[in-house]
Write an enzyme that holds these catalytic residues in place. Structure first.
Site, PDB file in Angstrom:
ATOM      1  N   ASP A  70       0.840  -1.197   0.000  1.00 45.48           N
ATOM      2  CA  ASP A  70       0.000   0.000   0.000  1.00 45.48           C
ATOM      3  C   ASP A  70       0.887   1.262   0.000  1.00 45.48           C
ATOM      4  O   ASP A  70       0.714   2.167   0.818  1.00 45.48           O
ATOM      5  CB  ASP A  70      -0.953   0.001   1.204  1.00 45.48           C
ATOM      6  CG  ASP A  70      -1.967   1.146   1.132  1.00 45.48           C
ATOM      7  OD1 ASP A  70      -2.182   1.692   0.037  1.00 45.48           O
ATOM      8  OD2 ASP A  70      -2.521   1.511   2.190  1.00 45.48           O
ATOM      9  N   HIS A 108      -2.499   0.569  11.792  1.00 43.79           N
ATOM     10  CA  HIS A 108      -2.372  -0.857  11.458  1.00 43.79           C
ATOM     11  C   HIS A 108      -0.924  -1.238  11.193  1.00 43.79           C
ATOM     12  O   HIS A 108      -0.066  -0.369  11.015  1.00 43.79           O
ATOM     13  CB  HIS A 108      -3.222  -1.194  10.230  1.00 43.79           C
ATOM     14  CG  HIS A 108      -3.089  -0.178   9.125  1.00 43.79           C
ATOM     15  ND1 HIS A 108      -4.039   0.775   8.863  1.00 43.79           N
ATOM     16  CD2 HIS A 108      -2.093   0.069   8.234  1.00 43.79           C
ATOM     17  CE1 HIS A 108      -3.658   1.543   7.862  1.00 43.79           C
ATOM     18  NE2 HIS A 108      -2.469   1.134   7.464  1.00 43.79           N
ATOM     19  N   GLN A 164      -3.508  -5.361   5.888  1.00 41.39           N
ATOM     20  CA  GLN A 164      -3.234  -4.340   6.913  1.00 41.39           C
ATOM     21  C   GLN A 164      -4.109  -4.621   8.133  1.00 41.39           C
ATOM     22  O   GLN A 164      -5.323  -4.424   8.084  1.00 41.39           O
ATOM     23  CB  GLN A 164      -3.516  -2.937   6.346  1.00 41.39           C
ATOM     24  CG  GLN A 164      -2.475  -2.510   5.312  1.00 41.39           C
ATOM     25  CD  GLN A 164      -2.927  -1.332   4.457  1.00 41.39           C
ATOM     26  OE1 GLN A 164      -4.012  -1.351   3.888  1.00 41.39           O
ATOM     27  NE2 GLN A 164      -2.085  -0.312   4.340  1.00 41.39           N
ATOM     28  N   ARG A 200       3.853  12.779  10.483  1.00 42.82           N
ATOM     29  CA  ARG A 200       2.529  12.634   9.860  1.00 42.82           C
ATOM     30  C   ARG A 200       1.870  11.393  10.456  1.00 42.82           C
ATOM     31  O   ARG A 200       2.358  10.269  10.294  1.00 42.82           O
ATOM     32  CB  ARG A 200       2.668  12.473   8.351  1.00 42.82           C
ATOM     33  CG  ARG A 200       1.348  12.283   7.594  1.00 42.82           C
ATOM     34  CD  ARG A 200       1.643  12.013   6.127  1.00 42.82           C
ATOM     35  NE  ARG A 200       0.487  11.906   5.275  1.00 42.82           N
ATOM     36  CZ  ARG A 200      -0.242  10.799   5.095  1.00 42.82           C
ATOM     37  NH1 ARG A 200       0.052   9.694   5.749  1.00 42.82           N
ATOM     38  NH2 ARG A 200      -1.247  10.797   4.250  1.00 42.82           N
ATOM     39  N   ASP A 207      -0.631   8.819  10.254  1.00 44.31           N
ATOM     40  CA  ASP A 207      -1.467   8.295   9.169  1.00 44.31           C
ATOM     41  C   ASP A 207      -2.815   7.816   9.717  1.00 44.31           C
ATOM     42  O   ASP A 207      -2.877   7.133  10.748  1.00 44.31           O
ATOM     43  CB  ASP A 207      -0.722   7.116   8.515  1.00 44.31           C
ATOM     44  CG  ASP A 207      -1.467   6.561   7.327  1.00 44.31           C
ATOM     45  OD1 ASP A 207      -1.675   7.330   6.369  1.00 44.31           O
ATOM     46  OD2 ASP A 207      -1.844   5.374   7.354  1.00 44.31           O
ATOM     47  N   GLU A 242      -3.448  13.122   9.709  1.00 39.95           N
ATOM     48  CA  GLU A 242      -3.961  12.938   8.342  1.00 39.95           C
ATOM     49  C   GLU A 242      -5.413  12.476   8.415  1.00 39.95           C
ATOM     50  O   GLU A 242      -5.729  11.298   8.244  1.00 39.95           O
ATOM     51  CB  GLU A 242      -3.096  11.911   7.585  1.00 39.95           C
ATOM     52  CG  GLU A 242      -3.456  11.780   6.130  1.00 39.95           C
ATOM     53  CD  GLU A 242      -4.124  10.460   5.744  1.00 39.95           C
ATOM     54  OE1 GLU A 242      -4.632  10.382   4.617  1.00 39.95           O
ATOM     55  OE2 GLU A 242      -4.148   9.517   6.562  1.00 39.95           O
ATOM     56  N   HIS A 269      -0.480  11.900  -2.819  1.00 39.05           N
ATOM     57  CA  HIS A 269      -0.400  10.529  -3.342  1.00 39.05           C
ATOM     58  C   HIS A 269      -1.767   9.837  -3.358  1.00 39.05           C
ATOM     59  O   HIS A 269      -1.935   8.815  -3.998  1.00 39.05           O
ATOM     60  CB  HIS A 269       0.583   9.727  -2.493  1.00 39.05           C
ATOM     61  CG  HIS A 269       0.061   9.473  -1.108  1.00 39.05           C
ATOM     62  ND1 HIS A 269      -0.038  10.482  -0.163  1.00 39.05           N
ATOM     63  CD2 HIS A 269      -0.434   8.363  -0.531  1.00 39.05           C
ATOM     64  CE1 HIS A 269      -0.553   9.965   0.940  1.00 39.05           C
ATOM     65  NE2 HIS A 269      -0.798   8.692   0.752  1.00 39.05           N
ATOM     66  N   ASP A 270      -2.724  10.389  -2.610  1.00 38.94           N
ATOM     67  CA  ASP A 270      -4.036   9.749  -2.512  1.00 38.94           C
ATOM     68  C   ASP A 270      -5.011  10.311  -3.544  1.00 38.94           C
ATOM     69  O   ASP A 270      -4.719  11.263  -4.258  1.00 38.94           O
ATOM     70  CB  ASP A 270      -4.587   9.915  -1.095  1.00 38.94           C
ATOM     71  CG  ASP A 270      -4.018   8.861  -0.144  1.00 38.94           C
ATOM     72  OD1 ASP A 270      -3.662   7.764  -0.615  1.00 38.94           O
ATOM     73  OD2 ASP A 270      -3.919   9.148   1.062  1.00 38.94           O
TER      74      ASP A 270
HETATM   75  C1  GLC Z   1      -3.616   6.951   4.489  1.00 37.61           C
HETATM   76  C2  GLC Z   1      -2.639   7.011   3.337  1.00 37.61           C
HETATM   77  C3  GLC Z   1      -3.119   6.105   2.241  1.00 37.61           C
HETATM   78  C4  GLC Z   1      -3.216   4.699   2.770  1.00 37.61           C
HETATM   79  C5  GLC Z   1      -4.086   4.639   4.033  1.00 37.61           C
HETATM   80  C6  GLC Z   1      -3.936   3.335   4.747  1.00 37.61           C
HETATM   81  O1  GLC Z   1      -4.853   7.452   4.167  1.00 37.61           O
HETATM   82  O2  GLC Z   1      -2.502   8.321   2.905  1.00 37.61           O
HETATM   83  O3  GLC Z   1      -2.268   6.155   1.131  1.00 37.61           O
HETATM   84  O4  GLC Z   1      -3.751   3.850   1.793  1.00 37.61           O
HETATM   85  O5  GLC Z   1      -3.724   5.643   4.966  1.00 37.61           O
HETATM   86  O6  GLC Z   1      -2.712   3.296   5.437  1.00 37.61           O
END
Ligand code: GLC
Length: 648
Positions: free
Chosen positions: A140, A183, A251, A281, A283, A325, A394-395
């Protein structure tokens, strides 16, 4: 509040440590004592009823103390320097870039050579996308971590990371990495032990013997990746159990109702802090607490965990700021800055995902009403915290703002979103955008959008069709989108490749580890021959790069752009134009953006509604002076252009 037993116990523990509490470590001691009550209250809020609550609290205190002891003298000095500056991260002098090290330049060692590239552009803050060990093929993008402390071989070594950090710090640059808090990879040591039947580690995850609880949970939990990973639980044959997997099935969600998980993950956070990370950051923090009959997102306990982390970090490694995030509904995002007594005591940063999506909304419709309708929520951000603003990352782009915001602007929410999705995914023939729908939910028809900044702005199609006029429009759109996010009061984060207009990269389709996830189309592999073209005048690469450079340099010289909660949106005199005023005393910067494909007219009165009317305006973008006209006269803005007017 003072608590004799608690304060005395920690006081005695600290006295016993080798720290010089009245000398060089006095600030640490002061911070610890000052934060202890809040820290204890937050911890007990979560774990009061856990049989190991006290034992784990003692471990928590020891973890904080050890983290401070292990912090290098240089980092302690950096902490102090940052604290002296006050809110160092509100500055207009910080501009970031987010990148995949391998796709950008191969590995961490090569990054050192690339520092001059960032310097040239004006970028002084880097977000390295996940570089810690993560199984290839099911990573991922690095967000499935199998070892939080080992840099994956393909990027280099921990030593390389340390060396890069030192070099960056020497050059006055800031560094950000992720802690993937929610995770681990199914191949993380804890998950492997759980799989082998170790009950201690099974308690690190949400594991169930049968489907009864998973079924109940799933009733209320939205799916995150409904196409590639439907449902929120995965069956693990080896131990005959179901484990919670909210994201991909590889995950495994960590169980934060277990204080051991919290303390171990805090230790990982300190590991990153002591590498010299300036901004961490966090996540997916919205997901870190789960409760039956809820969506398992944005729960109050998730905020308690973040506030607890903030308290701990403030004691041991106070120079490290936290970014949450949380890509969630606008009013939920706000809560990640903290609420009530914890206002501005949770995350220092959040992504302004609402503004980002609203810019894409305005670009597709040419209408800025929804953007304006949403601002009252965005403006609630407390002083002392700030946004990461961005146009792409990136998302995917989620259209996560509320229906009522769309309706307040006079549109039907369902039809409006449908139009946006069609516009960006290429199903409207006249649309210049080339993107794709991501994670379409067949049950709800919900979907997000993938595509690079340049392709979504029309550059890919314009180049394919050799259309000079459309190319010009695409470049204007790219720059206008960036400019709007650069000056709004935040730390702007450029996504690598966008600084010179990379279009979609379809090579991911040939890689089975990536082809199921179309977010890879906007995660380019950098071609340094193409990047050399930033030097060739007349090329698109040169045009976009030098314009981005110019925007960054304007930001750096205008102190009024620093985030002092000093933004006022201009009244909507023309639905195609958004404008905001950044002000500080007499200093005023009017930032105006025309989202229309045609010329748009703005009454000069727009400049007279906020204190003494300026007579002249200096546009930092075009280096031109403008005379403010009569109220019945207009400033004429060309399609997709913008002005950064300083009042004279
Ligand atoms: C966050 C990341 C994303 C990822 C998700 C799961 O949102 O930015 O790219 O798929 O977390 O870790």
């Amino acid at each position: 509040m003072y608590n004799y037993n608690l304060h005395q116990q920690v006081n005695l523990d600290l006295q016993k440590s080798e720290l010089d509490l009245t000398g060089k470590d006095n600030l640490f001691y002061t911070r610890f004592m000052a934060n202890l009550s809040a820290l204890h209250a937050l911890y007990m809020d979560l774990y009061r009823h856990h049989p190991k609550a006290d034992e784990k609290f003692n471990q928590l205190v020891a973890t904080i103390t050890d983290a401070y002891k292990e912090r290098s003298a240089a980092l302690k000095q950096r902490d102090e320097d940052k604290q002296k500056k006050g809110f160092w991260f509100l500055s207009n002098e910080i501009t970031g870039m987010s990148l995949y090290v391998d796709r950008f330049c191969g590995n961490l060692q090569n990054m050192e050579e690339k520092l001059s590239y960032f310097k040239k552009l004006g970028v002084n803050f880097l977000h390295l996308m996940p570089i810690f060990e993560s199984p290839q093929g099911e990573s991922d993008g690095g967000y499935a971590v199998s070892d939080f402390r080992k840099v994956a071989e393909r990027f280099g070594t921990l030593q390389d990371l340390k060396s890069l950090q030192k070099k960056m710090s020497k050059e006055g640059m800031y560094l950000m990495v992720d802690i993937v808090l929610n995770h681990t990879s199914r191949l993380h040591e804890w998950a492997l032990k759980a799989k082998q039947g170790d009950a201690y580690y099974q308690d690190y995850f949400y594991m169930y013997d049968d489907r009864s609880l998973p079924d109940k949970f799933e009733k209320a939990m939205p799916e995150i990746f409904p196409e590639s990973s439907p449902g929120s639980f995965t069956y693990i044959e080896e131990c005959n159990k179901w484990v919670m997997t909210v994201f991909h099935n590889y995950q495994w969600d960590l169980n934060y109702t277990n204080p051991s998980v919290f303390v171990d993950m805090l230790d990982n956070i300190f590991f990153y802090a002591n590498l010299g990370i300036d901004i961490l950051r966090i996540d997916a923090p919205a997901f870190i607490w789960k409760q039956l009959d809820t969506t398992c997102q944005n729960l109050p306990q998730a905020h308690t965990i973040l506030q607890l982390i903030k308290q701990c970090v403030q004691i041991a490694t106070p120079g490290m700021a936290l970014l949450g995030e949380a890509i969630v509904a606008p009013k939920e995002i706000q809560k990640y800055f903290g609420t009530g007594l914890a206002t501005a005591k949770e995350c220092d940063f959040a992504y302004n995902a609402t503004q980002m999506a609203l810019q894409w909304d305005a670009l597709a419709t040419g209408n800025t009403k929804v953007m304006l309708a949403a601002q009252y929520e965005i403006l609630k951000k407390p002083y002392g915290t700030t946004w990461i603003t961005y146009t792409r990352c990136h998302d995917d782009i989620g259209l996560g703002y509320d229906d009522y915001m769309i309706e307040n602007a006079g549109f039907n929410a369902y039809e409006h979103r449908k139009y946006l999705k069609n516009y960006y995914s290429g199903s409207i023939k006249s649309s210049p955008a080339k993107g794709a729908l991501f994670s379409v939910n067949p049950k709800t028809q919900d979907a997000r959008i993938s595509g690079s900044l340049a392709s979504l702005c029309g550059l890919e199609k314009a180049l394919d069709e050799n259309d000079v006029q459309a190319t010009e429009m695409a470049i204007r759109k790219i720059l206008m989108m960036q400019a709007q996010s650069f000056f709004i009061g935040s730390v702007p984060m450029i996504f690598y490749g966008d600084e010179l207009g990379y279009t979609n990269d379809y090579s991911y389709l040939d890689d089975p580890g990536k082809s199921y996830d179309n977010r890879w189309m906007h995660r380019p592999v950098i071609d340094w021959d193409k990047n050399k073209m930033i030097e060739d005048e007349g090329t698109i690469e040169h045009r976009i790069f030098s314009a981005t450079q110019h925007l960054i340099s304007i930001r750096k010289k205008l102190d009024v752009v620093a985030d002092r909660k000093n933004i006022t949106w201009l009244a909507p005199h023309n639905i195609h134009i958004t404008g905001y005023l950044r002000s500080d005393g007499d200093k005023k910067l009017f930032c105006l953006f025309n989202f229309s494909h045609a010329q748009a007219y703005l009454t000069w009165f727009a400049f007279k509604e906020h204190g003494p009317a300026p007579t002249k305006l200096y546009d930092h973008w075009s280096n031109q002076y403008f005379t403010v006209g009569q109220d019945h006269e207009y400033l004429v803005m060309e399609p997709y252009t913008f002005h950064l007017f300083e009042a004279q």
